[in-house]
Motif scaffolding. Structure first.
Motif, PDB file in Angstrom:
ATOM      1  N   ALA A  39       0.817  -1.298  -0.023  1.00  0.00           N
ATOM      2  CA  ALA A  39      -0.022  -0.107   0.017  1.00  0.00           C
ATOM      3  C   ALA A  39       1.060   1.283  -0.375  1.00  0.00           C
ATOM      4  CB  ALA A  39      -0.891  -0.245   1.298  1.00  0.00           C
ATOM      5  N   GLY A  40       2.026   1.122   0.724  1.00  0.00           N
ATOM      6  CA  GLY A  40       2.796   2.240   0.929  1.00  0.00           C
ATOM      7  C   GLY A  40       3.349   2.694  -0.336  1.00  0.00           C
ATOM      8  N   GLY A  41       3.727   1.552  -1.233  1.00  0.00           N
ATOM      9  CA  GLY A  41       4.615   1.900  -2.683  1.00  0.00           C
ATOM     10  C   GLY A  41       3.321   2.556  -3.497  1.00  0.00           C
ATOM     11  N   ALA A  42       2.051   2.004  -3.447  1.00  0.00           N
ATOM     12  CA  ALA A  42       1.029   2.758  -4.147  1.00  0.00           C
ATOM     13  C   ALA A  42       0.896   4.001  -3.804  1.00  0.00           C
ATOM     14  CB  ALA A  42      -0.298   1.865  -4.243  1.00  0.00           C
ATOM     15  N   LEU A  43       0.749   4.259  -2.555  1.00  0.00           N
ATOM     16  CA  LEU A  43       0.616   5.738  -2.181  1.00  0.00           C
ATOM     17  C   LEU A  43       1.574   6.796  -2.611  1.00  0.00           C
ATOM     18  CD1 LEU A  43      -1.877   6.977  -0.844  1.00  0.00           C
ATOM     19  CD2 LEU A  43      -0.593   6.572   1.377  1.00  0.00           C
ATOM     20  N   ILE A  44       2.894   6.234  -2.865  1.00  0.00           N
ATOM     21  CA  ILE A  44       4.097   7.101  -3.188  1.00  0.00           C
ATOM     22  C   ILE A  44       3.609   7.728  -4.710  1.00  0.00           C
ATOM     23  CG2 ILE A  44       6.329   7.109  -4.436  1.00  0.00           C
ATOM     24  CD1 ILE A  44       7.165   4.935  -2.268  1.00  0.00           C
ATOM     25  N   VAL A  45       3.214   6.933  -5.432  1.00  0.00           N
ATOM     26  CA  VAL A  45       2.755   7.171  -6.915  1.00  0.00           C
ATOM     27  C   VAL A  45       1.530   8.301  -6.670  1.00  0.00           C
ATOM     28  CG1 VAL A  45       1.713   6.453  -9.138  1.00  0.00           C
ATOM     29  CG2 VAL A  45       3.772   4.998  -7.901  1.00  0.00           C
ATOM     30  N   SER A  46       0.648   7.985  -5.841  1.00  0.00           N
ATOM     31  CA  SER A  46      -0.666   8.948  -5.440  1.00  0.00           C
ATOM     32  C   SER A  46      -0.288  10.192  -5.057  1.00  0.00           C
ATOM     33  CB  SER A  46      -1.414   8.114  -4.668  1.00  0.00           C
ATOM     34  OG  SER A  46      -2.479   8.761  -4.420  1.00  0.00           O
ATOM     35  N   ALA A  47       0.578  10.090  -4.303  1.00  0.00           N
ATOM     36  CA  ALA A  47       1.119  11.335  -3.479  1.00  0.00           C
ATOM     37  C   ALA A  47       1.771  12.368  -4.735  1.00  0.00           C
ATOM     38  CB  ALA A  47       1.990  11.368  -2.508  1.00  0.00           C
ATOM     39  N   VAL A  48       2.513  11.725  -5.489  1.00  0.00           N
ATOM     40  CA  VAL A  48       3.420  12.541  -6.557  1.00  0.00           C
ATOM     41  C   VAL A  48       2.776  12.692  -7.693  1.00  0.00           C
ATOM     42  CG1 VAL A  48       5.566  12.733  -7.960  1.00  0.00           C
ATOM     43  CG2 VAL A  48       5.481  11.616  -5.754  1.00  0.00           C
ATOM     44  N   LEU A  49       2.101  11.744  -8.337  1.00  0.00           N
ATOM     45  CA  LEU A  49       1.539  11.843  -9.520  1.00  0.00           C
ATOM     46  C   LEU A  49      -0.028  12.465  -9.570  1.00  0.00           C
ATOM     47  CD1 LEU A  49       2.778   8.864 -11.691  1.00  0.00           C
ATOM     48  CD2 LEU A  49       3.808  11.137 -11.507  1.00  0.00           C
ATOM     49  N   GLU A  50      -0.584  12.086  -8.704  1.00  0.00           N
ATOM     50  CA  GLU A  50      -2.154  12.609  -8.568  1.00  0.00           C
ATOM     51  C   GLU A  50      -2.338  13.875  -7.500  1.00  0.00           C
ATOM     52  OE1 GLU A  50      -4.016  11.185 -10.638  1.00  0.00           O
ATOM     53  OE2 GLU A  50      -2.942   9.591 -11.172  1.00  0.00           O
ATOM     54  N   LEU A  51      -1.452  14.005  -6.763  1.00  0.00           N
ATOM     55  CA  LEU A  51      -1.687  15.283  -5.948  1.00  0.00           C
ATOM     56  C   LEU A  51      -0.504  16.435  -6.457  1.00  0.00           C
ATOM     57  CD1 LEU A  51      -2.537  13.693  -2.478  1.00  0.00           C
ATOM     58  CD2 LEU A  51      -4.013  14.589  -3.834  1.00  0.00           C
ATOM     59  N   ILE A  52       0.754  16.187  -6.302  1.00  0.00           N
ATOM     60  CA  ILE A  52       1.563  17.276  -6.097  1.00  0.00           C
ATOM     61  C   ILE A  52       1.939  17.701  -7.435  1.00  0.00           C
ATOM     62  CG2 ILE A  52       4.087  17.996  -5.286  1.00  0.00           C
ATOM     63  CD1 ILE A  52       3.733  15.746  -3.090  1.00  0.00           C
ATOM     64  N   GLU A  53       2.344  16.528  -8.329  1.00  0.00           N
ATOM     65  CA  GLU A  53       2.733  17.151  -9.727  1.00  0.00           C
ATOM     66  C   GLU A  53       1.567  17.996 -10.402  1.00  0.00           C
ATOM     67  OE1 GLU A  53       5.167  15.102 -13.717  1.00  0.00           O
ATOM     68  OE2 GLU A  53       3.399  14.116 -12.778  1.00  0.00           O
ATOM     69  N   PRO A  54       0.436  17.502 -10.567  1.00  0.00           N
ATOM     70  CA  PRO A  54      -0.529  18.327 -11.200  1.00  0.00           C
ATOM     71  C   PRO A  54      -0.791  19.603 -10.589  1.00  0.00           C
ATOM     72  CG  PRO A  54      -1.431  15.991 -10.978  1.00  0.00           C
ATOM     73  CD  PRO A  54      -0.110  16.271 -10.071  1.00  0.00           C
ATOM     74  N   ALA A  55      -0.672  19.551  -9.406  1.00  0.00           N
ATOM     75  CA  ALA A  55      -0.830  21.127  -8.564  1.00  0.00           C
ATOM     76  C   ALA A  55       0.212  21.997  -8.938  1.00  0.00           C
ATOM     77  CB  ALA A  55      -0.873  20.774  -6.997  1.00  0.00           C
ATOM     78  N   MET A  56       1.471  21.456  -9.171  1.00  0.00           N
ATOM     79  CA  MET A  56       2.652  22.143  -9.698  1.00  0.00           C
ATOM     80  C   MET A  56       2.330  23.080 -10.910  1.00  0.00           C
ATOM     81  SD  MET A  56       5.821  19.839  -8.516  1.00  0.00           S
ATOM     82  CE  MET A  56       6.961  20.634  -9.388  1.00  0.00           C
ATOM     83  N   LYS A  57       1.347  22.718 -11.633  1.00  0.00           N
ATOM     84  CA  LYS A  57       1.267  23.149 -13.057  1.00  0.00           C
ATOM     85  C   LYS A  57       0.179  24.416 -12.791  1.00  0.00           C
ATOM     86  CE  LYS A  57       2.057  18.893 -15.318  1.00  0.00           C
ATOM     87  NZ  LYS A  57       1.508  17.738 -16.076  1.00  0.00           N
ATOM     88  N   LYS A  58      -0.441  24.401 -11.731  1.00  0.00           N
ATOM     89  CA  LYS A  58      -1.564  25.579 -11.449  1.00  0.00           C
ATOM     90  C   LYS A  58      -1.171  26.586 -10.501  1.00  0.00           C
ATOM     91  CE  LYS A  58      -5.085  21.831 -12.602  1.00  0.00           C
ATOM     92  NZ  LYS A  58      -5.928  21.039 -11.861  1.00  0.00           N
ATOM     93  N   ALA A  59      -0.033  26.169  -9.629  1.00  0.00           N
ATOM     94  CA  ALA A  59       0.403  27.185  -8.637  1.00  0.00           C
ATOM     95  C   ALA A  59       1.968  27.566  -8.844  1.00  0.00           C
ATOM     96  CB  ALA A  59      -0.046  26.630  -7.203  1.00  0.00           C
ATOM     97  N   PRO A  60       2.528  28.817  -8.460  1.00  0.00           N
ATOM     98  CA  PRO A  60       3.872  28.789  -8.449  1.00  0.00           C
ATOM     99  C   PRO A  60       4.469  27.718  -7.553  1.00  0.00           C
ATOM    100  CG  PRO A  60       2.470  30.933  -7.828  1.00  0.00           C
ATOM    101  CD  PRO A  60       1.626  29.919  -7.977  1.00  0.00           C
ATOM    102  N   LEU A  61       5.926  27.443  -8.151  1.00  0.00           N
ATOM    103  CA  LEU A  61       6.424  26.363  -7.565  1.00  0.00           C
ATOM    104  C   LEU A  61       6.864  26.641  -6.147  1.00  0.00           C
ATOM    105  CD1 LEU A  61       9.071  25.224 -10.245  1.00  0.00           C
ATOM    106  CD2 LEU A  61       7.222  23.962  -9.482  1.00  0.00           C
TER     107      LEU A  61
END
Length: 232
Positions: A39-61
């Motif tokens: 589960a932890g391995g899956a959540l790494i991907v979720s945190a980066v690809l589904e939460l943080i990375e998309p947000a970086m395109k919509k807000a100042p770094l």
């Protein structure tokens, strides 16, 4: 809205299933550790690809990075205080982990459901489900073994599931017209909290129960989550 309700029920239902599994079920500790690491391995991907990375395109770094750090700091600080009060062997730490990172995480899930396709939703909700199930099982088991009433333990986890469901609904309904930058910052905060929970709660527990096999399980979970993301 129907898709939103179904996803919320599935994700929060993982807490109920996990709590029931932990209180009434029996699994070898190495297998429990393997599932937690998965589960932890899956959540790494979720945190980066589904939460943080998309947000970086919509807000100042700098704002995105600051909110990631803030999310991690808030989670770590509150989890530390809770552990000091309840003790590390009571299951309270995992309950705090799920609650403290789960509120912004489910808020972000609700936000992510706005205008998202079924496969995109599946990638995020699937990762959260995989994380909630074994964490709830481990926490509920420890709380039950510490002498607390099994009924009260299950009720506590059920109340947590309701709270997180409300957070997801709030994110979906109340944030529908919010500025994209605000939504992005909420997602970054959630991502930071998730990362902190992985470092302080999930992976230490997995290694304690399953030792070095936890590394393999983490990689398997990461691969599965990446596959779900590619489908989206």
């Amino acid at each position: 809205m129907l898709l939103t309700i179904v996803v919320i029920l599935v994700v929060s239902g993982a807490l109920l299933l996990g709590a029931a599994w932990g209180i009434y079920g029996r699994l070898p500790k190495p297998l429990e550790g393997f599932i937690v690491a998965l589960a932890g391995g899956a959540l790494i991907v979720s945190a980066v690809l589904e939460l943080i990375e998309p947000a970086m395109k919509k807000a100042p770094l700098w704002q995105a990075f600051a909110l990631v750090l803030l999310g991690a700091a808030v989670f770590t600080g509150l989890a530390y205080l809770v552990k000091k009060k309840w003790g590390s062997a009571s299951g309270g730490g995992l309950l705090a982990a799920i609650t403290l990172d789960g509120i912004p995480e489910n808020l972000a899930l609700g936000v992510a459901l706005i205008g998202a396709g079924p496969l995109q939703v599946a990638a995020l909700s699937g990762s959260i489900f995989l994380s909630n199930l074994p964490e709830a099982a481990g926490g509920a088991k420890e709380m039950a073994e510490s002498g607390k009433s099994k009924g009260k333990v299950f009720a506590l986890w059920a109340a947590t599931a309701v709270l997180l469901s409300i957070a997801a609904l709030a994110g979906n309904v109340l944030m529908a017209d919010a500025p994209q930058q605000l939504l992005a910052l909420i997602q970054c905060f959630a991502g930071g909290a998730v990362v902190a929970s992985l470092a302080t709660e999930v992976f230490p527990k997995a290694f304690k129960e399953d030792a070095y096999w936890a590394g393999i399980a983490t990689a398997i979970g990461l691969i599965l989550a990446l596959y779900l993301d590619q489908l989206a």
